[in-house]
Design an enzyme around this catalytic site. Structure first.
Site, mmCIF file in Angstrom:
data_model
loop_
_atom_site.group_PDB
_atom_site.id
_atom_site.type_symbol
_atom_site.label_atom_id
_atom_site.label_comp_id
_atom_site.label_asym_id
_atom_site.label_seq_id
_atom_site.Cartn_x
_atom_site.Cartn_y
_atom_site.Cartn_z
ATOM 1 N N ASP A 438 25.115 54.650 18.189
ATOM 2 C CA ASP A 438 25.594 54.779 16.817
ATOM 3 C C ASP A 438 24.411 55.135 15.912
ATOM 4 O O ASP A 438 23.333 55.512 16.370
ATOM 5 C CB ASP A 438 26.286 53.473 16.397
ATOM 6 C CG ASP A 438 27.335 53.662 15.318
ATOM 7 O OD1 ASP A 438 27.055 54.394 14.347
ATOM 8 O OD2 ASP A 438 28.430 53.077 15.426
ATOM 9 N N ASP A 554 31.486 61.621 12.752
ATOM 10 C CA ASP A 554 31.967 60.449 12.015
ATOM 11 C C ASP A 554 31.795 60.675 10.512
ATOM 12 O O ASP A 554 31.140 61.628 10.084
ATOM 13 C CB ASP A 554 31.173 59.229 12.481
ATOM 14 C CG ASP A 554 31.759 57.913 11.976
ATOM 15 O OD1 ASP A 554 32.900 57.908 11.481
ATOM 16 O OD2 ASP A 554 31.056 56.890 12.079
ATOM 17 N N GLU A 557 35.689 62.305 6.522
ATOM 18 C CA GLU A 557 36.917 62.449 5.728
ATOM 19 C C GLU A 557 36.772 63.446 4.551
ATOM 20 O O GLU A 557 37.800 64.015 4.170
ATOM 21 C CB GLU A 557 37.358 61.075 5.202
ATOM 22 C CG GLU A 557 37.856 60.148 6.281
ATOM 23 C CD GLU A 557 36.746 59.614 7.184
ATOM 24 O OE1 GLU A 557 37.016 59.413 8.384
ATOM 25 O OE2 GLU A 557 35.616 59.434 6.699
ATOM 26 N N ARG A 636 36.506 61.070 13.789
ATOM 27 C CA ARG A 636 37.290 60.069 13.071
ATOM 28 C C ARG A 636 38.362 60.728 12.200
ATOM 29 O O ARG A 636 39.508 60.317 12.197
ATOM 30 C CB ARG A 636 36.378 59.183 12.209
ATOM 31 C CG ARG A 636 37.102 57.934 11.709
ATOM 32 C CD ARG A 636 36.157 56.930 11.112
ATOM 33 N NE ARG A 636 35.633 57.363 9.825
ATOM 34 C CZ ARG A 636 34.829 56.622 9.076
ATOM 35 N NH1 ARG A 636 34.425 55.434 9.500
ATOM 36 N NH2 ARG A 636 34.380 57.086 7.917
ATOM 37 N N ASP A 652 37.716 51.800 12.414
ATOM 38 C CA ASP A 652 37.120 50.468 12.325
ATOM 39 C C ASP A 652 38.172 49.366 12.406
ATOM 40 O O ASP A 652 38.365 48.583 11.455
ATOM 41 C CB ASP A 652 36.324 50.345 11.033
ATOM 42 C CG ASP A 652 35.173 51.338 10.948
ATOM 43 O OD1 ASP A 652 34.826 51.923 11.991
ATOM 44 O OD2 ASP A 652 34.630 51.530 9.855
ATOM 45 N N HIS A 710 33.338 49.257 21.563
ATOM 46 C CA HIS A 710 32.418 49.572 20.459
ATOM 47 C C HIS A 710 32.628 48.547 19.353
ATOM 48 O O HIS A 710 33.771 48.185 19.041
ATOM 49 C CB HIS A 710 32.714 50.986 19.944
ATOM 50 C CG HIS A 710 31.912 51.381 18.734
ATOM 51 N ND1 HIS A 710 32.509 51.922 17.611
ATOM 52 C CD2 HIS A 710 30.583 51.319 18.471
ATOM 53 C CE1 HIS A 710 31.578 52.192 16.717
ATOM 54 N NE2 HIS A 710 30.400 51.834 17.211
#
Length: 975
Positions: A438, A554, A557, A636, A652, A710
């Site tokens: 990550d 990631d 958005e 994501r 998440d 994760h």
């Protein structure tokens, strides 16, 4: 009077819920009365701290006779905030000549509650504001002022004859329609389109497209999905399964299923069709309540139609109910009462609300673009999804290694800790393929870097990973640092030089926000054609440091820790539109980029929901060019057609039993959207898991299509070894079964890639004639054959499962059950997940190993489970597992297997070539209920074992090359 002006109001010592102004075109006496009333209110303001005045205005204007309101022109100003002493506010006032009629009782009173469509979707509806829109008012209450805290039967709703447009100058030939809708009245919202064109076009016998748009000025239409066949839809004279109808008077249309005349969508018999510049709305009656899709949301698989709103606007939002999440998929699937199925895609990427109500009916309410609607007639749910894939594209074909187990954590903090977890997982004997890192591997949290201190030996570690036949994937955030010293950070320097960064509308400079970077963040504009090569160079530079195998994209958005800019977004019509969908935070720019930010292809207002997919497109291109192998990307943020380029994880999620359970409908829904490579963070991401929860989650996660453990940096360690012996034991057992069945799973992904099929699928896809399956989302299938029945409650060692009609086999005990379409109690010891195989299946398998690299070298097996007629069928697709063009170049083996008359045979589905041997070593046949006396392989008698207690026939050491046809048969003892 169409003038527009902005004024300031200063109100002292008074709280007003509604501030209003009328301009009357006639009824002079009524106007005088209004002026007198307003003056009286002003006089008494100093004494009365809370005044509600609308009731009195309505009484003065209309008394008991609403007809006096007809043909009145006015503008209502609603203050949505309560003002305190000396507070000032600015409000944008538009004076418009709105002509409306108050509907009489016959147009309102006979509309059932469930058939009322909301005429006032904003909060704070009142009788005055409702009637201002020419709508029916029935609050079922005596309250004067009624807020609307929850979605429910509307107080303000459309009358039977409410419409703003009428058809004129149209032509219809079968299902092909072309015509115009001319505006006859104005909506409450600004800038109604005066002329609209509506077209229906026949795509094929099962797909109908209806497009409603501005014929004069082009409006935004999504760039993605890209159709594989760019030719226009020109098919004619097909034997269509649908019928398209209009009403010559009312706007709208109906779509029927021709086989039984089921109306699958009816927008004629409902009101509320609006096409304004920033408010578009269409409603349709639906045939049943069995509705699925409209993602991404945390909800049951079968959606609630009792006044439920689903907001589509991509956001960095941990999965919670009634919140807009990371992706937008304006597509739904319906199971009709007949068992037939259809689907609808509303191809619009602007922020929108989708409302389901108990009519049943659906309303699409968006704030930009056009109406572009596709109808898919099935008739099976699998047919619907396949037809959907013809429009949005079929899923990418994943590399074989990506089907293994993946492990990650945000917060390893160092390479040493990463290696420690990696080593102990291998030592525990858990099948394991891919290590991830990550954010903490980066230098100062900046993309395309790695920490020179804590991760200085990362390149050497990646080589070690590869030497064991394993793989490595790093995180790549969407945003890049915007504040490094000039010349020290190529991603920003080159981005500015090539002019490929999203721009601030006011300054023309790169838009500056803040994510994980220490000071500021800028975002690549993935709609710019030059960004493709820019991103390739950035990814290639870091690949030259350490040879990663895939990409994890990631925060795309895109996520932003500011609400737009550091000091917020300017007051403009894009960031503050007349209607704001029900987004978390209440503003469009909450935790993302300002809506007026500029991209190459337009404004962020239109492109927001497609941003993550645009990054996936560019990343896919870069990985292909860098590695010359199949790209593997997990993203994501998602949008329609995303699965053609990348997979998805559900973000998440919390470490709770509820989130464990809700992961199943999430994963099944993404299969509908042609994103079969989907999984949830095993054991949860947010919050501390427990050994009990992680134990059951590892069992379920072993059967996610994308399987990764994760979690976050502020939680306990939750890799299997860290969670204790029980979790290790469960993980080994469940993942050993997964790795054993990987050839079957790989074949399912092949079929998804080629034919648009699902991988993980709900029961009703296979058993659509059993209505009891329509709302099941606590168990699911791999393909048509393997049923996964996880334990979803703490301390349970039994689970209740629905078994559709037919023969089912327990994978652990080989026991068979002839099910009657009922619920059955199954044993589920703490280290075991119940798994059932459907009778009539042939599953290709392979002796499992610790990695997919090793397991691929092992011999194949066939597991045959006979149905009640002693028949079975199955399939195997095989190639080298990583080449880009295996299918195109014919470098594969694709086989069909069948059992009939006690004989198992193989045949090639398609002529092709595959150079490596594929040795079939073992065959198991379950459900052989009569003693076997002799067994033959290609007419040669061979040795066998028969278990009369478990009704199993077993043969091993066959040494058959699967690339060649073979016959395997057995003779019963009584023959």
């Amino acid at each position: 009077m169409n003038a527009k002006e902005t004024k300031q109001f200063a109100i002292t010592d008074v709280h007003l819920t509604n501030y209003f102004k009328y301009v009357l075109s006639y009824h002079f006496v009524k106007l005088a009365m209004l002026i007198a009333l307003f003056g009286a209110i002003v006089v008494f303001m100093g004494q009365d701290r809370y005044i509600i005045i609308e009731k009195y205005v309505i009484n003065i204007i209309s008394g008991k006779d609403n007809k006096s309101l007809q043909n009145t022109n006015y503008e209502l100003i609603d203050a949505s905030i309560i003002l305190t002493n000396n507070e000032k506010f600015e409000y944008d006032i538009t004076f418009s000549e709105t002509v409306f009629e108050i509907p009489d009782s016959t147009q309102c009173d006979n509309i059932p509650l469930e058939l009322r469509f909301d005429c006032y979707p904003e909060d704070g509806v009142t009788e005055l504001s409702c009637r201002k829109r020419g709508c029916c008012w029935n609050p079922l209450s005596e309250q004067i002022y009624i807020a609307k805290p929850v979605l429910y039967y509307p107080y303000c709703y459309y009358s039977k004859n409410w419409s703003l447009y009428k058809y004129e100058n149209f032509s219809k030939n079968g299902n092909d329609f072309s015509g115009f809708l001319k505006q006859t009245k104005s909506s409450y919202y600004k800038n109604d389109l005066p002329l609209i064109k509506i077209e229906s076009s026949t795509i094929d016998d099962s797909i109908l497209r209806v497009k409603i748009y501005d014929p004069i000025k082009k409006r935004y239409e999504p760039t993605w999905p890209l159709r594989a066949d760019p030719e226009p839809f020109l098919k004619k004279n097909v034997n269509a399964k649908y019928k398209f109808d209009i009403d010559n008077i009312k706007p709208g249309f109906k779509v029927h299923r021709t086989s039984d005349d089921t109306v699958i969508f009816d927008s004629i018999d409902v009101g509320g069709f609006i096409f304004a510049d920033q408010f578009l709305q269409i409603s349709g009656l639906l045939p049943t309540h069995n509705i699925y899709g409209i993602g991404e949301h945390q909800a049951n698989l079968k959606l609630n139609t009792n006044w439920k709103m689903f907001t589509l606007f991509n956001r960095d939002q941990p999965p919670t109910e009634d919140a807009n999440l990371y992706g937008s998929h304006p597509f739904y699937l319906v199971m009709e009462n007949s068992g037939k199925s259809h689907g609808v895609l509303f191809l619009n990427s602007n922020a929108m609300d989708v409302i389901l109500q108990p009519s049943p009916a659906v309303t699409f309410r968006t704030i930009g673009g056009i109406f572009d609607i596709y109808f898919f007639l099935g008739p099976s749910p699998a047919d619907v999804i396949r037809q959907y894939s013809e429009i949005v594209g079929k899923p990418f074909f994943p590399p074989y290694w990506s089907l293994g187990f993946h492990l990650c954590r945000y917060g390893y903090g160092s390479l040493e800790k990463t290696k420690e977890v990696w080593n102990r997982t291998i030592a525990a004997g858990i099948p394991f393929d891919t290590q991830w890192n990550d954010l903490d591997y980066m230098d100062k949290n900046n993309d395309f870097t790695y920490n020179p201190n804590k991760f200085k030996d990362l390149p050497r570690f990646v080589k070690e990973i590869h030497s064991r036949g394993m793989h490595y994937i790093p995180l790549i955030d969407a945003g890049i640092s915007g504040s490094e010293n000039k010349g020290s950070y190529p991603p920003y320097d080159e981005g500015v030089k090539e002019d490929v960064l999203i721009k601030d509308e006011a300054t023309g400079q790169p838009f500056s926000g803040k994510v994980w970077n220490f000071v500021s963040t800028a975002w690549p504009d993935f709609t710019n054609p030059k960004t493709q090569d820019y991103y390739y160079h950035m990814m290639n530079n870091i690949y030259n440091s350490f040879a990663y195998d895939g990409a994890w994209i990631d925060m795309n958005e895109p996520s932003n820790f500011y609400d737009g800019l550091k000091n917020g977004c300017s007051r403009n019509k894009l960031d503050y539109p007349p209607y704001v969908p029900n987004v978390v935070g209440g503003k469009l720019a909450t935790k993302t980029v300002c809506m007026n930010a500029k991209h190459y292809l337009g404004i962020h207002y239109d492109l927001h929901n497609t941003y993550g997919t645009s990054q996936a497109v560019v990343t896919n291109y870069a990985l292909k060019k860098i590695r010359q192998k199949r790209p593997f990307i997990i993203s994501r943020s998602t949008w329609v057609g995303h699965g053609h380029y990348a997979g998805h994880w559900t973000g998440d999620v919390y470490s709770t039993w509820s989130d464990l359970k809700m992961s199943i409908p999430a994963i099944l829904s993404f299969g509908f959207y042609q994103i079969p490579m989907i999984g949830a963070d095993i054991c949860g991401f947010n919050g501390n898991t427990t050994a009990s929860l992680c134990n059951r989650w590892m069992q379920l996660g072993a059967f996610y299509p994308f399987s990764r453990n994760h979690n976050s940096d502020d939680t306990i360690e939750q890799d299997p070894v860290a969670m204790g012996d029980l979790v290790v034991k469960s993980s080994k057992r469940a993942f050993t079964i997964r790795y054993w069945l990987l050839p079957y799973l790989y074949t399912l992904f092949f079929r998804a890639h080629q034919f648009g099929e699902t991988v993980a699928r709900p029961l009703f896809f296979e058993f659509s004639n059993e209505s009891s399956t329509y709302d099941i989302d606590t168990q699911f299938l791999w393909g048509s054959s393997l049923m996964i029945i996880p334990v979803l409650e703490e301390n349970k060692v039994e689970v209740v499962a629905y078994l559709p009609r037919g023969l089912w086999y327990n994978i652990h005990t080989k026991e068979s059950t002839y099910a009657l379409g009922l619920h059955y109690m199954l044993n589920a010891p703490l280290d075991t997940i119940p798994l059932m195989i459907r009778g009539g299946s042939i599953l290709p398998a392979q002796k499992p190993a610790d990695t997919t690299t090793s397991s691929r070298k092992n011999n194949f097996e066939l597991l045959v489970t006979l149905d009640h007629e002693k028949m079975a069928k199955g399939e195997l697709y095989w190639d080298d597992g990583d080449s880009l063009d295996s299918i195109k170049n014919g470098q594969f083996t694709w086989l069909y297997f069948t059992v009939e008359n006690n004989t198992l045979s193989s045949s090639k589905a398609k002529e092709s070539s595959y150079n490596e041997k594929m040795i079939l070593d073992k065959i198991q046949v379950w459900g052989v209920t009569t003693n076997v006396s002799r067994v033959f392989l290609n007419d040669r008698e061979i040795r066998f074992e028969y278990d009369s207690i478990k009704d199993c026939l077993n043969v091993d050491n066959l040494q058959v090359d699967l690339r060649e046809k073979f016959l395997f048969s057995w003779i019963y003892a009584d023959k």
